[in-house]
Enzyme design. Structure first.
Site, PDB file in Angstrom:
ATOM      1  N   GLU A 184      -1.156  -0.720  13.394  1.00  0.00           N
ATOM      2  CA  GLU A 184      -2.432  -0.453  12.718  1.00  0.00           C
ATOM      3  C   GLU A 184      -3.607  -0.919  13.560  1.00  0.00           C
ATOM      4  OE1 GLU A 184      -2.885  -2.521   8.991  1.00  0.00           O
ATOM      5  OE2 GLU A 184      -4.421  -1.103   8.361  1.00  0.00           O
ATOM      6  N   GLU A 191       0.862  -1.187   0.000  1.00  0.00           N
ATOM      7  CA  GLU A 191       0.000   0.000   0.000  1.00  0.00           C
ATOM      8  C   GLU A 191       0.899   1.237   0.000  1.00  0.00           C
ATOM      9  OE1 GLU A 191      -3.787   0.410   1.765  1.00  0.00           O
ATOM     10  OE2 GLU A 191      -3.821  -1.651   2.510  1.00  0.00           O
TER      11      GLU A 191
HETATM   12  C1  BGC Z   1      -5.141   1.441   5.160  1.00  0.00           C
HETATM   13  C2  BGC Z   1      -5.705   2.394   6.181  1.00  0.00           C
HETATM   14  C3  BGC Z   1      -6.789   3.122   5.469  1.00  0.00           C
HETATM   15  C4  BGC Z   1      -7.842   2.081   5.265  1.00  0.00           C
HETATM   16  C5  BGC Z   1      -9.116   2.590   4.739  1.00  0.00           C
HETATM   17  C6  BGC Z   1      -6.180   0.427   4.864  1.00  0.00           C
HETATM   18  O1  BGC Z   1      -5.785  -0.561   4.004  1.00  0.00           O
HETATM   19  O2  BGC Z   1      -3.949   0.892   5.558  1.00  0.00           O
HETATM   20  O3  BGC Z   1      -4.905   2.997   7.024  1.00  0.00           O
HETATM   21  O4  BGC Z   1      -7.212   4.300   6.018  1.00  0.00           O
HETATM   22  O5  BGC Z   1      -7.377   1.012   4.470  1.00  0.00           O
HETATM   23  O6  BGC Z   1     -10.035   1.950   5.313  1.00  0.00           O
END
Ligand code: BGC
Length: 940
Positions: A734, A460
């Site tokens: 996270e 990402e």
């Molecule tokens: C990201 C998040 C992001 C989210 C959205 C994820 O895959 O890592 O931090 O805000 O998706 O829901």
């Protein structure tokens, strides 16, 4: 500290935004300066700004982001500026050291270099060497290089790299905006034949983005670079060297492949010796193809990315399967530099991961990112190598196939990020909270690499809007992030204008059409500019973004329809609520529609405030009236007569309290009381996700529930801010439980160990626990309001405000509290001391106040508790509560886990009631705690 004999001097005169270069990106850069003085109560009466003999007087206190008072800089122009100020005492300072600013931009129509690329490309993003020869006449006095790429590049002139920057030109919304770096390369040229060489790779431009098997390059498949070198001769004339189709490209250079996610593979044997020097014979090189259709490059205004720190190997581990794994002791972002000696053709492989699982690299969370570098030795002498066009998020690295004896001194972790100035610090008596703060700092460092990203390791590393929406205040305290975030906001506005007002999930948006309007994510459009105005006094960012702010507000107001409620659409909601299942992070306790309409109110309210500030009176009235209608609709639909919210959950109350959605102070207080009840009911363990977590401690503080805030912050049970710290975290995770209690990695699809969002709590630690907050934009007026919490003996914070260093803190000394503050010159502070009913105002200076300490938990004699006491009494007596938990854990760890996870700590039920369905040994263990306490009452 202040020396009262020190006379005022103007220090740190600077031009917006970059402090790492003398080049400015615009013709009229705003100027800021600070005055250092030992005098108390010092304010600036006026300032004189001098340039080329012309003096402009600035009346009043303005000293931050002051409009450029002279004729705009012309391209290539260099000017020297000085400032001196007159204080309120009438004393005039000396002139400051001169600040030399140089126009780092070309004039209108000034960019003429095409991009050059391989005429016969070898594959997606394939790295290239590019070279252009040119002649330099006698008498060149200055040479300025302007360069950009669709891809990532480093330029060399006659074999020397032009700077120490990494992954230039960074990532912007390339289809709209390309940025160039401006570099003084005068010292690298010689009269006669010269060569510009460029190492080039695809980087973000050719990276495959997307989810669900739809990953593909978004912008293009071939890297290209454009170079424009402007030579100024001693007669004032200029010559320009441009990249063009006479330049040569070479696809068989040392970098075999390189990708942001996958890493880099290099074969050092393929480096053509001397390729960027004049005498090189470029056989086998191919004439470049050119590309002319690209946005006119503009100067980058956000800071450069560089190696900021080097970390040695902390530990060398042999894994159960016999692999060599290095531990750097810190989850970081960057890459390894190795020094290796071995046979020609020998290949060393480096793999990276944030955590270990069962003693091996835990790579599942990286998803499709390979995060692997490989280096094939040229042979002979020792070779030092570091990949160029990739970065990894890692604490551990596996070294495969090292030739000969491995010496950890030969591997160093190079920490890279945008080179912003550090501006914020925090310290306290609580070691775990200090580490939490340190983890927030590292989380920011890892995710501020040209753009604010969600995470730096898996496939990402994207500019997720929601993440920076919640983290922007913390970021703006820890580092001078104004230029960095203002630059990202330009991309946000460009992407948004492509989508008729809708802010995409990520900026730059490479998910093409995947986005929908989403509350708390799209609101980055209104929140981030407002934060930059509040923290840096950056009014022009508010003005520049105003259209984007208003378009976003209009979009979500339209979606709210006649009922003025944003209902039913896709939402992330209170993402990653700890009670949501690992595989369904949107299933939060607070209804997503409630989150949505609360954010419509927030954004409309921020637009109304921005309109007031910018003098857009019609808009100010219109958006204020709209905000009131949304508040009414929200309350009508979601707030009961007695002030409960229909999602009776912490995030719901926190939003209403902090966004100002309550009807009046009394209702806000009732909601705060309910919030405190819910926080205690979940055992002072976290009950909020992305949206509620940055708000909950503020909401408790605002409604007078400091003890609950204290317990929530210092909780170590999962989920909590400190649980990861007790598990050895060195960054913010996270998920609350990215690593489960048994040391295994959370099975959820999204499990990063470096996500700054939940670290947004640090802003509360600075503002509320230590007590330093802006009272007016840019800290022109400061709020000092420390809140000593029972679990702490002291807390301090410092912030390099735009006016100079401010700090405050408090410390328990016997039965007194000592509060100190340093207030920078040309600011004032409103001070509210602990326990005081009214605030007072002070000017600049160094202060120390003493007040009576309120009794802490340790001083309060606990009521005589028994197993029949109310659960609320038990949990609020922390020592007893912890003893009960420890006693149950000692006899039955499963029961203890259930007890912790499921007990609702609400009034009206006793501990004996709660343990009714457990085993006799558990009850007996609990009873023994009280019996023991009864035997030793003095210990309480
Ligand atoms: C990201 C998040 C992001 C989210 C959205 C994820 O895959 O890592 O931090 O805000 O998706 O829901």
């Amino acid at each position: 500290m202040n020396d009262s004999t020190m006379s005022p001097t103007v220090s740190s005169l600077r031009a917006e935004y970059r402090s790492d270069t003398g080049f400015v990106a615009i013709p009229t850069p705003r100027l800021s300066w600070t005055t250092s003085t030992g005098a108390t109560d010092w304010t600036q009466l006026s300032a004189e700004v001098e340039q080329g003999g012309q003096i402009v007087v600035v009346d009043g206190r303005d000293s931050v982001l002051v409009d450029w008072p002279f004729a705009p800089l012309a391209p290539g122009e260099v000017r020297s500026v000085r400032v001196r100020v007159t204080g309120s005492d009438g004393v005039v300072t000396d002139w400051s050291e001169p600040l030399v600013v140089e126009a780092g931009f070309l004039g209108d129509g000034g960019w003429s270099a095409p991009l050059v690329k391989a005429a016969s490309p070898l594959g997606v993003g394939h790295p290239l060497l590019v070279r252009g020869e040119f002649d330099v006449p006698e008498g060149v006095v200055r040479a300025i290089l302007f360069a950009t790429a669709q891809g990532v590049y480093q330029a060399e002139i006659n074999g020397t790299e032009v700077d120490d920057q990494i992954l230039k030109p960074g990532w912007t919304a390339y289809q709209h905006r390309l940025t160039h770096e401006t570099t003084d390369v005068s010292a690298l040229l010689r009269t006669g034949s010269n060569v510009i060489g460029v190492r080039l790779s695809g980087g973000w431009f050719t990276e495959s983005f997307g989810f669900q098997g739809k990953e593909k390059p978004f912008y293009g498949t071939e890297p290209a670079v454009a170079v424009q070198l402007v030579l100024t001769l001693d007669d004032g004339s200029t010559r320009t060297v441009l990249s063009d189709d006479s330049w040569l490209t070479f696809a068989d250079g040392p970098i075999l492949s390189s990708g942001i996610y996958d890493g880099e593979t290099v074969d050092a044997r393929r480096e053509p010796e001397g390729w960027s020097s004049p005498d090189f014979v470029a056989s086998g090189w191919e004439r470049a193809a050119t590309v002319s259709d690209f946005p006119v490059p503009t100067p980058r205004s956000s800071p450069a990315v560089r190696v900021i720190e080097e970390l040695p190997v902390r530990d060398v581990i042999t894994s159960p399967s016999g692999r060599t794994i290095l531990d750097f002791g810190q989850n970081l972002v960057g890459r390894l530099r190795i020094t290796v000696t071995g046979a020609e053709g020998h290949t060393v492989v480096l793999r990276h991961a944030e955590v270990l699982e069962n003693g091996e690299l835990g790579i599942r969370p990286l998803r499709r990112a390979k995060a692997t570098d490989a280096y094939t030795l040229a042979g002979g002498e020792s070779e030092t190598w570091e990949p160029r066009f990739t970065f990894h998020g890692f604490r551990y690295a596996e070294i495969e196939n090292w030739p000969g004896e491995f010496d950890p001194a030969n591997v160093t972790a190079m920490v890279i990020h945008s080179d912003m100035q550090r501006t914020g610090w925090f310290d306290s008596s609580h070691a775990l909270v200090n580490r939490l703060h340190e983890n927030v700092v590292w989380g920011m460092r890892g995710n501020f690499l040209y753009l604010p990203t969600d995470c730096p390791q898996r496939d990402e590393r994207l500019g997720w809007t929601g993440d920076i929406q919640v983290f922007a205040p913390t970021a703006s305290y820890l580092y001078d992030a104004d230029g960095f975030l203002a630059s990202w906001l330009e991309d946000l506005a460009l992407e948004q204008s492509d989508r008729h007002g809708v802010v995409p999930f990520i900026v730059p948006d490479v998910l093409g059409g995947f986005s929908a309007p989403a509350a708390a994510w799209g609101d980055a459009a209104t929140v981030v500019p407002s934060v930059l105005f509040e923290r840096f006094g950056d009014r022009s960012v508010l003005l520049k973004q105003y259209r984007s702010m208003r378009d976003w507000a209009d979009t979500i107001v339209a979606l709210s329809g006649e009922r003025m409620l944003w209902e039913g659409n896709f939402q992330f909601g209170d993402w990653l609520d700890p009670d949501a299942p690992a595989e369904y992070p949107a299933a939060a306790k607070t209804d997503a529609d409630i989150v949505a309409t609360a954010h419509v109110f927030l954004s409309v309210d921020l637009v109304a405030k921005a309109a007031v500030e910018l003098g857009f009176d019609q808009d100010a009235l219109r958006y204020r009236a709209l905000a009131e209608s949304i508040r009414a609709a929200f309350r009508r639909e979601y707030v009961t007569g007695s002030g409960r919210i229909v999602s009776d959950a912490q995030t719901a109350y926190s939003m209403v309290i902090m966004f100002g959605l309550a009807e009046d102070a009394a209702e806000e207080q009732r909601m705060g009381d309910r919030l405190a009840t819910l926080v205690r009911s979940s055992g002072y363990r976290i009950g909020t996700g992305f949206v509620g977590t940055p708000l909950v401690l503020d909401a408790l503080t605002r409604t007078g529930h400091l003890d609950a805030a204290d317990r929530l912050l210092t909780q170590t049970d999962n989920p909590s801010w400190l649980y990861p710290v007790t598990m050895g975290a060195t960054t913010i995770w996270e998920r609350w439980d990215s690593m489960l209690e048994d040391g295994s990695i959370n099975p959820g699809e999204m499990t990063s160990f470096n996500h700054y969002a939940l670290g947004a709590v640090a802003d509360w630690m600075h503002r509320s626990l230590a007590g330093l907050a802006p009272a007016s934009p840019g800290y022109r007026d400061i709020r000092i309001e420390p809140r000593p919490l029972p679990e702490f003996d002291y807390a301090t914070t410092s912030h390099q405000t735009p006016y100079g260093l401010a700090s405050t803190g408090w410390r328990r000394v016997g039965e007194r509290l000592v509060v100190t503050a340093l207030i920078p010159a040309n600011t004032t502070a409103e001070v509210l001391l602990p326990g005081a009913g009214a605030s007072f105002t002070v000017g600049s200076g160094d202060y120390k106040w003493e007040v009576a300490d309120r009794p802490t938990a340790a001083d309060v004699v606990s009521p005589a508790l028994t197993i029949d006491s109310d659960l609320v009494e038990i949990i609020d007596d922390r020592a007893t509560y912890e003893s009960v938990l420890a006693a149950i854990s000692a006899v039955d760890s499963d029961e203890a886990r259930n007890f912790r996870a499921h007990t609702k700590w609400l009034p009206g039920r006793s501990l004996a009631d709660e343990l009714m369905m457990t085993s006799a040994v558990v009850v007996q263990a609990a009873e023994e705690v009280f019996a023991e306490k009864a035997r030793k009452p003095s210990d309480q």
